[in-house]
Design an enzyme around this catalytic site. Sequence first.
Site, PDB file in Angstrom:
ATOM      1  N   HIS A 178      28.347  45.427  33.542  1.00  0.00           N
ATOM      2  CA  HIS A 178      28.799  44.715  32.345  1.00  0.00           C
ATOM      3  C   HIS A 178      28.870  45.613  31.122  1.00  0.00           C
ATOM      4  O   HIS A 178      29.623  45.332  30.172  1.00  0.00           O
ATOM      5  CB  HIS A 178      27.860  43.534  32.070  1.00  0.00           C
ATOM      6  CG  HIS A 178      28.492  42.403  31.330  1.00  0.00           C
ATOM      7  ND1 HIS A 178      29.497  42.580  30.390  1.00  0.00           N
ATOM      8  CD2 HIS A 178      28.276  41.055  31.377  1.00  0.00           C
ATOM      9  CE1 HIS A 178      29.860  41.406  29.892  1.00  0.00           C
ATOM     10  NE2 HIS A 178      29.135  40.463  30.479  1.00  0.00           N
ATOM     11  N   ASP A 403      47.038  37.021  42.056  1.00  0.00           N
ATOM     12  CA  ASP A 403      47.778  36.970  43.318  1.00  0.00           C
ATOM     13  C   ASP A 403      48.154  38.383  43.774  1.00  0.00           C
ATOM     14  O   ASP A 403      48.962  39.057  43.139  1.00  0.00           O
ATOM     15  CB  ASP A 403      49.031  36.109  43.138  1.00  0.00           C
ATOM     16  CG  ASP A 403      49.852  35.986  44.419  1.00  0.00           C
ATOM     17  OD1 ASP A 403      49.422  36.508  45.470  1.00  0.00           O
ATOM     18  OD2 ASP A 403      50.936  35.372  44.354  1.00  0.00           O
TER      19      ASP A 403
END
Length: 461
Positions: A178, A403
Amino acid sequence: MDQNSSIKVLEHCHVSPPPGSVPTTSLPLTFFDTCWFSCCHMQRLFFYEFPYPTSYFMQNHLPNLKQSLSLTLQRFFPFAGTLKLLPPPQRPCLFYVDGDSIPFIVAESTAEFKHLIGYHNINPRRGQELEGLVPKLAKPSSISSDNGDHFYKQLPLMAIQVTIFPDAGVSIGVTFCHVAADGRAFAHFTKTWASICKSLRDLTFVNNICPPDYSRDLIQDPRGIWSIFLKEINIDAASSTTMITPTDNVRITTVISQSQVEMLKKWIATKCVELENPRLSTFVVATAFMWVCLVKYEHGKTTPNGICLFLFLADCRDRLRLPTNYFGNCLKPCNATAKTSELTGENGVVVAAKAIRREIEEFEKEPLEGVENWICRTKELYKECEHCVTLAGSPKLRVYETDFGFGRPRKSEVVHIGTHGSISIAESRDEAGGVEFGLALASAELDKFHAIFEQGLLNLK
């Protein structure tokens, strides 16, 4: 994984940007970055339907995934580099040198794909079933300085695992530090990778993809808040992969539909007659409802006057007029609080919504108010509060638009939830305007949670 399933590693390699495509680069950390040193590694999973055998995937899709990842890393090169922990008073930095790379694992699983992508209010998944589908980051290494007078640590920033479920599906699991990036920067990375993978035959399209912005000078820090944060946290925690996950922990995904969101907005608005124009966003009403459900779920473990905390994160890019494609961290912790008795009362969702909205309004007025106290204030709240919920993710990240050419994800999961009361939120996969929450709960108390959730919705009618 499930006791009757197994994972077999088929390939373990490294993927780097094209040779010579990125110069040696050092990006100093900002205070938005250094405040995440004590955070566990982020772990995101994408599941896709793929009703073909493993051999077909290896021959026809794996090369595209690797090539597109390499081209993506040319733009997002810090993920292939390391976090360089220089001795004080020097500032830590993200460091890339030609040849740096990301570990890339290809595995095959015998687990039941339909079970893993389910929402599972009846037959939930065990936490370990998802944890086996995301890689672990390598341990930090100690490097000698050029003149040999001191050592410094280098930490890897990302690893990727692709797991094939023969004749059923494929998952893409990513683990990252992070300190390097927040959810928005990571979503930019994954969507770029997916778009390039889907469009490799059209190099013109690839060249037109918006690159990340690395302008660190846009984050003004004349007071050196980055160094204040480093003094207040455990810098060694950045190398930790430890997750506090009970052995009986199970995962469920709970959906609040678009119609239920609208019902929440109307119900709360009728209770807020003292407000002329109550701002009731989908985020406010959905998170308020879930916060109340979780406080009631833990009822008996808190006192009536005990303080409950709901911690969520607000993206500062727009407020600070930064580019939307700014790479790094740019999040402010927002701490909504209320008494247990207020949240478990008849109008508990209203109390929760007001507390959350109040934090958002304060953020909108002054996003950097009290910035030097962000970490110490959050630590104080964790000590003071009897019940804490931490929210990961955001519906705005649009994870179901990632996608790679397999179609939209059948499911996306934040694997690292469950630590310190953390839950996740995303947009609903199947319906615009709805949201879904990822929860990690004790298996023996699932019925209790479902009863509270369903009763909460019935009370709105």
